[in-house]
Design a protein around this motif. Structure first.
Motif, PDB file in Angstrom:
ATOM      1  N   ALA A  83      20.074 -35.439  -4.371  1.00  0.00           N
ATOM      2  CA  ALA A  83      20.278 -36.091  -3.126  1.00  0.00           C
ATOM      3  C   ALA A  83      21.129 -35.229  -2.277  1.00  0.00           C
ATOM      4  CB  ALA A  83      20.835 -37.767  -3.340  1.00  0.00           C
ATOM      5  N   LEU A  84      22.386 -34.917  -2.865  1.00  0.00           N
ATOM      6  CA  LEU A  84      23.343 -34.020  -2.360  1.00  0.00           C
ATOM      7  C   LEU A  84      22.852 -32.742  -1.651  1.00  0.00           C
ATOM      8  CD1 LEU A  84      26.549 -34.536  -4.463  1.00  0.00           C
ATOM      9  CD2 LEU A  84      25.849 -35.941  -2.501  1.00  0.00           C
ATOM     10  N   LEU A  85      21.957 -32.240  -2.504  1.00  0.00           N
ATOM     11  CA  LEU A  85      21.364 -30.914  -2.142  1.00  0.00           C
ATOM     12  C   LEU A  85      20.248 -31.115  -0.850  1.00  0.00           C
ATOM     13  CD1 LEU A  85      20.324 -28.027  -2.356  1.00  0.00           C
ATOM     14  CD2 LEU A  85      18.419 -28.931  -4.028  1.00  0.00           C
ATOM     15  N   LEU A  86      19.488 -32.252  -0.967  1.00  0.00           N
ATOM     16  CA  LEU A  86      18.832 -32.722   0.148  1.00  0.00           C
ATOM     17  C   LEU A  86      19.759 -32.998   1.314  1.00  0.00           C
ATOM     18  CD1 LEU A  86      16.245 -35.058  -1.468  1.00  0.00           C
ATOM     19  CD2 LEU A  86      15.627 -32.826  -0.620  1.00  0.00           C
ATOM     20  N   LEU A  87      20.762 -33.473   1.461  1.00  0.00           N
ATOM     21  CA  LEU A  87      21.671 -33.759   2.563  1.00  0.00           C
ATOM     22  C   LEU A  87      22.230 -32.270   3.019  1.00  0.00           C
ATOM     23  CD1 LEU A  87      23.740 -36.633   1.482  1.00  0.00           C
ATOM     24  CD2 LEU A  87      21.973 -36.456   3.146  1.00  0.00           C
ATOM     25  N   GLY A  88      22.428 -31.313   1.851  1.00  0.00           N
ATOM     26  CA  GLY A  88      22.816 -29.967   2.475  1.00  0.00           C
ATOM     27  C   GLY A  88      21.880 -29.219   3.008  1.00  0.00           C
ATOM     28  N   LEU A  89      20.520 -29.648   2.848  1.00  0.00           N
ATOM     29  CA  LEU A  89      19.170 -28.930   3.388  1.00  0.00           C
ATOM     30  C   LEU A  89      19.019 -29.408   4.760  1.00  0.00           C
ATOM     31  CD1 LEU A  89      16.837 -28.504   0.389  1.00  0.00           C
ATOM     32  CD2 LEU A  89      18.109 -26.565   1.387  1.00  0.00           C
TER      33      LEU A  89
END
Length: 189
Positions: free
Chosen positions: A127-133
């Motif tokens: 989820a944090l990765l998705l936010l970063g993307l």
């Protein structure tokens, strides 16, 4: 209420689905049944073909939702229900992540709201990765919401962007998952 069409692969399929929706609306009108004429229409982005043609799809929809389960399965050509190859199914595979990033880019350029659903959004590190993307909307089942919410509240968007920047350099899903686990442990108490 909104209408979202699943597993759209071609522009023709989307147009046919929209036409059927219009026919139903006309039937309701003829029957004197009240209906919403301006209902937002969207589509699931679940196959690589849809990602590659997304710049055309976004001209004809009001929103999109990336279905990470099917997108990973069709991108990696792995049947996640087949016990012999299921371990090859990874939504954190760099190829899948690049497709997600392309969706975010195209949706942003065309001001079309984008969400992500599927198992990927239930994992706090992912989820944090998705936010970063650049993903701003996650569809998370109630059972996963407390963990994902805690992770998101524990970081800044800048930290998420740094996570995404590091992940872009990784070559394998295993490396991505190990990195995300490590970052999650250091960022989220």
């Amino acid at each position: 209420i909104r209408v979202m069409f699943p597993l759209i692969t071609t522009i023709g399929e989307l147009r046919q689905a929209r036409m059927l929706l219009k026919v139903v609306a006309e039937d309701l009108k003829d029957a004197g049944v009240p209906y919403r004429s301006d209902i937002p229409v969207g589509m699931m982005v679940e196959v690589p073909a849809a990602v590659m043609m997304l710049d055309h799809f976004v001209q004809e929809v009001d929103f999109i939702s990336i279905g990470t389960n099917d997108l990973a399965q069709y991108t990696l050509a792995v049947d996640r229900s087949n016990e012999y190859v299921a371990d090859l199914y990874q939504s954190s595979d760099p190829a899948v992540l690049r497709l997600i990033e392309r969706c975010v880019e195209v949706a942003g350029q065309n001001d079309v709201p984008l969400a992500v659903c599927g198992e990927m959004s239930t994992n706090p590190g992912r989820a944090l990765l998705l936010l970063g993307l650049g993903v701003q909307n996650l569809s998370v089942p109630p059972s996963s919401l407390p963990r994902v919410k805690k992770a998101i509240r524990s970081v800044t968007i800048q930290q998420c962007k740094e996570i995404a920047e590091r992940v872009r350099k990784l070559e394998a899903a295993r490396d991505v998952d190990l990195y995300l686990t490590d970052r999650l442990e250091s960022l989220v108490p």
